[in-house]
Design a protein around this motif. Structure first.
Motif, mmCIF file in Angstrom:
data_model
loop_
_atom_site.group_PDB
_atom_site.id
_atom_site.type_symbol
_atom_site.label_atom_id
_atom_site.label_comp_id
_atom_site.label_asym_id
_atom_site.label_seq_id
_atom_site.Cartn_x
_atom_site.Cartn_y
_atom_site.Cartn_z
ATOM 1 N N ALA A 184 -0.380 -4.419 6.199
ATOM 2 C CA ALA A 184 0.156 -4.190 4.860
ATOM 3 C C ALA A 184 1.595 -3.679 4.930
ATOM 4 N N GLU A 185 2.301 -3.823 3.823
ATOM 5 C CA GLU A 185 3.605 -3.169 3.666
ATOM 6 C C GLU A 185 3.327 -1.757 3.165
ATOM 7 N N VAL A 186 3.759 -0.755 3.911
ATOM 8 C CA VAL A 186 3.320 0.621 3.681
ATOM 9 C C VAL A 186 4.471 1.496 3.174
ATOM 10 N N THR A 187 4.191 2.227 2.102
ATOM 11 C CA THR A 187 5.130 3.202 1.558
ATOM 12 C C THR A 187 4.468 4.571 1.561
ATOM 13 N N VAL A 188 5.188 5.585 2.003
ATOM 14 C CA VAL A 188 4.706 6.958 1.886
ATOM 15 C C VAL A 188 5.298 7.579 0.628
ATOM 16 N N LEU A 189 4.449 8.225 -0.143
ATOM 17 C CA LEU A 189 4.876 9.015 -1.294
ATOM 18 C C LEU A 189 4.566 10.473 -0.968
ATOM 19 N N SER A 190 5.604 11.261 -0.749
ATOM 20 C CA SER A 190 5.435 12.649 -0.355
ATOM 21 C C SER A 190 6.288 13.527 -1.250
ATOM 22 N N LYS B 77 9.351 14.787 6.029
ATOM 23 C CA LYS B 77 8.629 14.115 7.112
ATOM 24 C C LYS B 77 8.970 12.617 7.187
ATOM 25 N N ARG B 78 10.089 12.252 6.592
ATOM 26 C CA ARG B 78 10.438 10.824 6.513
ATOM 27 C C ARG B 78 10.522 10.186 7.890
ATOM 28 N N GLU B 79 11.180 10.839 8.823
ATOM 29 C CA GLU B 79 11.342 10.257 10.158
ATOM 30 C C GLU B 79 9.983 10.028 10.810
ATOM 31 N N ASP B 80 9.084 10.998 10.656
ATOM 32 C CA ASP B 80 7.736 10.835 11.211
ATOM 33 C C ASP B 80 7.028 9.650 10.571
ATOM 34 N N GLY B 81 7.111 9.557 9.239
ATOM 35 C CA GLY B 81 6.414 8.488 8.532
ATOM 36 C C GLY B 81 6.852 7.111 8.988
ATOM 37 N N LEU B 82 8.155 6.944 9.166
ATOM 38 C CA LEU B 82 8.665 5.650 9.604
ATOM 39 C C LEU B 82 8.236 5.349 11.038
ATOM 40 N N LYS B 83 8.193 6.358 11.881
ATOM 41 C CA LYS B 83 7.740 6.161 13.262
ATOM 42 C C LYS B 83 6.270 5.753 13.316
ATOM 43 N N LEU B 84 5.486 6.273 12.379
ATOM 44 C CA LEU B 84 4.045 5.992 12.382
ATOM 45 C C LEU B 84 3.706 4.646 11.756
ATOM 46 N N GLY B 85 4.702 3.992 11.141
ATOM 47 C CA GLY B 85 4.446 2.651 10.632
ATOM 48 C C GLY B 85 4.810 2.408 9.189
ATOM 49 N N ALA B 86 5.298 3.431 8.493
ATOM 50 C CA ALA B 86 5.705 3.216 7.101
ATOM 51 C C ALA B 86 6.966 2.361 7.039
ATOM 52 N N VAL C 33 0.844 -1.192 0.000
ATOM 53 C CA VAL C 33 0.000 0.000 0.000
ATOM 54 C C VAL C 33 0.876 1.238 0.000
ATOM 55 N N ALA C 34 0.586 2.173 -0.895
ATOM 56 C CA ALA C 34 1.250 3.475 -0.884
ATOM 57 C C ALA C 34 0.252 4.521 -0.417
ATOM 58 N N VAL C 35 0.696 5.373 0.477
ATOM 59 C CA VAL C 35 -0.114 6.506 0.920
ATOM 60 C C VAL C 35 0.503 7.760 0.307
ATOM 61 N N LEU C 36 -0.269 8.430 -0.517
ATOM 62 C CA LEU C 36 0.202 9.617 -1.213
ATOM 63 C C LEU C 36 -0.217 10.849 -0.417
ATOM 64 N N GLY C 37 0.776 11.538 0.131
ATOM 65 C CA GLY C 37 0.520 12.699 0.969
ATOM 66 C C GLY C 37 0.656 12.341 2.440
ATOM 67 N N MET C 38 1.405 13.143 3.173
ATOM 68 C CA MET C 38 1.688 12.844 4.577
ATOM 69 C C MET C 38 1.160 13.984 5.440
ATOM 70 N N GLY C 39 -0.171 14.175 5.385
ATOM 71 C CA GLY C 39 -0.803 15.231 6.156
ATOM 72 C C GLY C 39 -1.832 14.668 7.122
ATOM 73 N N GLY C 40 -2.906 15.421 7.325
ATOM 74 C CA GLY C 40 -3.937 15.007 8.269
ATOM 75 C C GLY C 40 -4.563 13.678 7.917
#
Length: 346
Positions: free
Chosen positions: A199-205, A210-219, A178-185
């Motif tokens: 799921a295996e989660v990827t952030v696309l920003s 905000k990479r450190e935040d994304g990884l902490k939240l589960g990406a 799963v990719a999540v596009l946008g790292m906001g609200g």
């Protein structure tokens, strides 16, 4: 009728200001909620500034409402005084159509009644959560689990269910990418929920800010869409891309990141029309889809899921007199990750 304090936009694009509004008497099936916290959603800004079309003013935005029941109607069976409850994006629907009967009130064939910027069945305007109290039918409220603090639970009533519903519908879970596009609200909740689903989660920003935040939240992975190499490296990777952005996209570029039979699901709603070359869909039998919040039962399921996994939203608590400043900061992407109003300050 009762008079309560609120913050309202008196006209399109006008700053919100403190005022008073009338709430209806508590009816047979109604509950009166003492609102404790109200989240600020980007859609509040779209509507207060008429970005999505003509609106009703004065407008009291807010559809991420968390509070406590202080009065119940004579026929209420679901809640009692003192219960912790939430109200999301709508407060009524026809209750009779095929979608309402399936628990899909968000897709009511006759149109549901939005929590604000709408007219109820009596032709009266609805007012949202930037206020001290609200009266709603018990069937359109949900119970907030005791393990969730009300402040971090409030954004779940929109940001949480808006991301949970499509992830459930498109079967995010173990074995899915799963990719999540946008790292906001919305996006930060999409990351948390998709991760909790297995799921295996990827952030696309846009950037790696905000990479450190994304990884902490589960990406598991984090990529910058401003880097052309991202689209080369990730071509044909994802089963689901959940787009939370409210700006037009290069759909062909993002569709190229899907596997065969993958889905690009939009929950962000740009104010401008978008364009698409259909060849981007044909190769790979791909789906371009949309999803809108969730029904009442699914919203309760989402709250219980978040409580079970021990998370709410990441919030910045503000006073009511900071709402206009918060709007500008949302537009500047300067929030980690949801503003929540302490309604005791209204």
């Amino acid at each position: 009728m009762s008079t309560v304090a609120a913050y309202a936009a008196p006209a399109a694009k006008a700053p919100l200001e403190r005022t008073t509004i009338e709430r209806r008497p508590v009816g047979e099936s109604d509950i009166l909620i003492d609102i404790k916290f109200a989240g600020i959603c980007h859609s509040d800004i779209h509507q207060a500034r008429e970005g999505w079309g003509e609106a009703i003013f004065p407008m009291v935005p807010g559809h991420e409402i968390a509070g406590v029941v202080t009065e119940v109607g004579a026929g209420v069976t679901k809640y009692t005084v003192g219960d912790r409850v939430g109200v999301g994006c709508f407060v009524d629907s026809c209750r009779e159509c095929e979608y309402c009967r399936q628990g899909l009130e968000q897709y009511c064939a006759k149109g549901n009644t939005a929590t604000y910027n709408a007219l109820d069945k009596n032709g009266e305007p609805t007012y949202g959560g930037y206020s001290t109290h609200v009266v709603v039918d018990e069937n359109y409220a949900v119970r907030i689990p005791d393990s969730l603090s009300l402040d971090v639970a409030a954004p779940l009533l929109c940001a949480g269910i808006t991301t949970y519903s499509p992830l459930r519908h498109w079967n995010a879970g173990p074995g899915k990418k799963v990719a999540v596009l946008g790292m906001g609200g919305l996006g930060h909740m999409g990351v948390k929920i998709a991760h909790a689903m297995g799921a295996e989660v990827t952030v696309l920003s846009q950037s790696l800010r905000k990479r450190e935040d994304g990884l902490k939240l589960g990406a598991d992975h984090y990529y910058a869409t401003s880097d052309p190499k991202t689209f080369e490296e990730l071509a044909g990777t994802f089963d689901i891309i959940l787009s939370t952005v409210s700006a037009p996209l290069d759909f062909a570029a993002y569709l190229s990141l899907l596997k065969t039979d993958g889905a690009l699901v939009n929950v962000g709603a740009p104010e401008e029309p978008v364009s698409l070359n259909l060849f981007a869909l044909l190769g790979g039998r791909k789906t371009l889809a949309g999803s809108m919040i969730g029904g009442i039962a699914e919203t309760q399921e989402m709250l219980d899921f978040c409580a079970e996994h021990g998370f709410g939203a990441e919030i910045e608590l503000i006073r009511a007199d900071q709402i206009n400043e918060a709007y500008e900061r949302v537009l500047a992407s300067d929030v980690r990750y949801r503003f929540v109003i302490d309604t005791a300050t209204i």
